[in-house]
Design a protein around this motif. Structure first.
Motif, short mmCIF file in Angstrom:
data_model
loop_
_atom_site.label_atom_id
_atom_site.label_comp_id
_atom_site.label_asym_id
_atom_site.label_seq_id
_atom_site.Cartn_x
_atom_site.Cartn_y
_atom_site.Cartn_z
N UNK A 63 -7.40 -7.56 42.37
CA UNK A 63 -7.52 -6.46 43.33
C UNK A 63 -6.50 -5.36 43.04
N UNK A 64 -5.28 -5.74 42.79
CA UNK A 64 -4.22 -4.76 42.55
C UNK A 64 -4.52 -3.92 41.31
N UNK A 65 -4.90 -4.59 40.23
CA UNK A 65 -5.07 -3.88 38.96
C UNK A 65 -6.37 -3.08 38.88
N UNK A 66 -7.42 -3.55 39.54
CA UNK A 66 -8.71 -2.87 39.39
C UNK A 66 -9.08 -1.96 40.56
N UNK A 122 -5.51 1.97 40.80
CA UNK A 122 -6.31 3.16 40.48
C UNK A 122 -6.47 4.10 41.68
N UNK A 123 -6.63 3.52 42.88
CA UNK A 123 -6.77 4.35 44.08
C UNK A 123 -5.49 5.14 44.34
N UNK A 143 -3.28 5.99 42.18
CA UNK A 143 -3.13 6.98 41.11
C UNK A 143 -3.98 8.22 41.37
N UNK A 144 -5.09 8.04 42.09
CA UNK A 144 -5.98 9.16 42.42
C UNK A 144 -5.52 9.91 43.67
N UNK A 145 -4.48 9.42 44.30
CA UNK A 145 -3.96 10.10 45.48
C UNK A 145 -4.44 9.52 46.80
N UNK A 146 -5.20 8.42 46.76
CA UNK A 146 -5.64 7.79 48.00
C UNK A 146 -4.53 6.93 48.60
N UNK A 147 -4.51 6.88 49.93
CA UNK A 147 -3.65 5.94 50.62
C UNK A 147 -4.44 4.65 50.80
N UNK A 148 -3.81 3.51 50.57
CA UNK A 148 -4.50 2.22 50.66
C UNK A 148 -3.96 1.46 51.87
N UNK A 149 -4.89 0.97 52.69
CA UNK A 149 -4.54 0.15 53.85
C UNK A 149 -5.04 -1.26 53.58
#
Length: 213
Positions: A81-84, A88-89, A91-97
């Protein structure tokens, strides 16, 4: 503002789904709307299959899952999950919850199962390197309250059916780890829903404003 990884943690029935909704609403009110949601274990095709193996009571038939095998399956799902997805999210500027991350393994397997804590820390560092959440919201609830809520939702998974003592050990480890890490904020999830939501909004608002200071 650089993208961030926020994780919501806690025992079963702590209210992680409600907390996620509050976090999302608060972030949007603060002008942060490009969000991605994840859950652990899971979040990719492979990770979801591992989730089924480790949590579904019927998935392994009569074969009992070895404790170390359980730990390794959690880490296999996590690194996938972390690597794929997560990196990547970000790096694209998304915030991850995220619904759970490594703190769950440290608490459930290190506390509840009694797996050697140094081994878990070594495995975490080997698999994840220095990757850590920017903020963790730990919803602290007693096992009695949490399990009552979880049972009301329906059938319990393999880990949710563990003993009360297991969850007491898990909670104690959560509390111990939260006290040692300034990026983990503890929210009393035994309070009224309105107070929990208010506390979550206050923490997120203050944290984001501090980032932009």
């Amino acid at each position: 503002m650089r993208s961030k990884y926020i994780v919501i943690e806690g025992l079963e029935g702590a209210g992680k789904t409600t907390a996620r909704d509050v976090v999302v609403q608060t972030l949007k009110e603060l002008g942060i709307g490009d969000l991605l949601f994840t859950r652990e274990p899971g979040g990719t095709v492979l990770a979801e299959k591992l989730r089924s193996l480790v949590l579904d009571i019927q998935s392994t038939g009569d074969e009992k899952i070895n404790v170390k095998a359980e730990v390794l399956m959690f880490y296999a799902a996590r690194v996938q999950l972390v690597e794929t997805v997560i990196k990547p999210a970000l790096a694209k500027g998304q915030w991850v919850i995220g619904d759970r991350h490594d703190l769950s393994t440290q608490a459930y397997q290190g506390g509840g199962r009694g797996v050697d804590r140094q081994m878990l820390a070594t495995l975490r560092d080997a698999v994840l390197g220095d990757f850590r959440p920017d903020l963790t919201l730990y919803l602290d609830v007693t096992p009695e309250v949490g399990l009552k809520r979880a049972r009301a939702r329906g059938e319990l998974d393999r880990i949710e059916q563990e003993s009360l003592n297991f969850f007491n050990r898990t909670r104690a480890r959560y509390q111990e780890l939260a006290a040692q890490d300034k990026t983990i904020y503890t929210i009393d999830a035994t309070q009224s829903l309105e107070k929990v939501m208010s506390d979550l909004r206050d923490v997120i608002t203050a944290w984001v404003k501090e980032l932009g200071a």
